[in-house]
Scaffold this motif. Structure first.
Motif, PDB file in Angstrom:
ATOM      1  N   ASN A 117       0.822  -1.146   0.027  1.00 46.12           N
ATOM      2  CA  ASN A 117       0.017  -0.075   0.029  1.00 46.12           C
ATOM      3  C   ASN A 117       0.859   1.306  -0.060  1.00 46.12           C
ATOM      4  O   ASN A 117       2.119   1.096  -0.031  1.00 46.12           O
ATOM      5  CB  ASN A 117      -1.028  -0.030   0.966  1.00 46.12           C
TER       6      ASN A 117
ATOM      7  N   CYS B  79      -5.365   4.476  -0.614  1.00 44.16           N
ATOM      8  CA  CYS B  79      -3.713   4.362  -0.100  1.00 44.16           C
ATOM      9  C   CYS B  79      -3.771   2.882   0.105  1.00 44.16           C
ATOM     10  O   CYS B  79      -2.549   2.615   0.447  1.00 44.16           O
ATOM     11  CB  CYS B  79      -3.698   5.203   1.120  1.00 44.16           C
ATOM     12  N   ASP B  80      -4.749   2.050   0.396  1.00 45.03           N
ATOM     13  CA  ASP B  80      -4.441   0.808   0.749  1.00 45.03           C
ATOM     14  C   ASP B  80      -4.284  -0.218  -0.122  1.00 45.03           C
ATOM     15  O   ASP B  80      -4.048  -1.373  -0.153  1.00 45.03           O
ATOM     16  CB  ASP B  80      -5.727   0.225   1.750  1.00 45.03           C
ATOM     17  N   ARG B  81      -4.542   0.300  -1.557  1.00 46.71           N
ATOM     18  CA  ARG B  81      -4.373  -0.762  -2.828  1.00 46.71           C
ATOM     19  C   ARG B  81      -2.922  -0.989  -2.836  1.00 46.71           C
ATOM     20  O   ARG B  81      -1.832  -0.277  -2.557  1.00 46.71           O
ATOM     21  CB  ARG B  81      -4.643   0.100  -3.989  1.00 46.71           C
ATOM     22  N   LYS B  82      -2.783  -2.315  -2.940  1.00 46.21           N
ATOM     23  CA  LYS B  82      -1.232  -3.077  -3.002  1.00 46.21           C
ATOM     24  C   LYS B  82      -0.719  -3.048  -4.591  1.00 46.21           C
ATOM     25  O   LYS B  82      -1.432  -3.780  -5.350  1.00 46.21           O
ATOM     26  CB  LYS B  82      -1.307  -4.235  -2.305  1.00 46.21           C
TER      27      LYS B  82
END
Length: 203
Positions: free
Chosen positions: A55, A152-155
């Protein structure tokens, strides 16, 4: 004469301290030329780990663990250089870079500098804050590298950049060193003139 010599020795000691500090910074700067794992792309040095998705926050920590920071793109030339590199290597199309509007919605700030982004090139109809998107990614769209806001948490992968501030700091010390060097030379010259003309006071 002894008093004047004593003063010169004090200045030489001060000079030595600053020169040593400058030498240390020069060492950092010279070793920075070997910026592994960063490679030169355009005028800056970048690093993309093509096997690790994270992230945005983890990406920032990851770049710092290598002595870098998330890439801060400041011009169309930098964007084009990255576009050519990413396209040539066929790197996955989404990559985190420096910038977010976590503090104030719609105001994108560089995480590295603490200032508003100086350059943007947005994906059409973006930024749109869809699904609370506060962090910035680079997105290869129709073979063109564009900016997009994303959750923002997308990897995804990240683009790290070697920070140029180390070189600038070293140059600042070099300038200070030059000033001190000039002072010492002036004192030494005065002492020599004084001694040759027998004008120096004796102890």
């Amino acid at each position: 004469m002894a008093n004047l010599a004593h003063i010169i020795l004090i200045f030489l000691n001060i000079y030595g301290i600053f020169a040593a500090d400058s030498t240390c910074n020069n060492y950092v700067s010279e070793n920075a030329e070997n910026k592994h794992p960063f490679i030169k792309i355009g005028n800056k040095y970048y690093f993309i780990n093509e096997s690790l998705k994270m992230n945005w926050f983890a990406s920032s920590y990851y770049c710092r663990s290598y002595g870098g920071e998330l890439a801060n793109i400041e011009s169309p030339a930098e964007m084009l250089a990255l576009q050519n590199y990413i396209s040539a290597r066929k790197i996955e199309s989404r990559l985190w870079f420096d910038g977010n509007d976590l503090a104030r919605e719609g105001e994108y700030i560089s995480h590295a500098t603490g200032r508003p982004l100086t350059f943007t090139n947005w994906l059409p109809n973006n930024p749109d804050n869809s699904s609370n998107e506060d962090c910035l990614e680079l997105y290869l769209y129709n073979k063109t590298l564009l900016m997009n806001d994303d959750n923002c948490d997308r990897k995804i992968f990240a683009i790290c950049q070697y920070p140029e501030r180390y070189r600038q700091k070293s140059l600042t010390y070099q300038n200070d060193n030059s000033i001190l060097s000039g002072l010492v030379e002036a004192f030494a010259q005065t002492f020599q003139n004084c001694k040759s003309r027998a004008l120096c006071p004796t102890s």
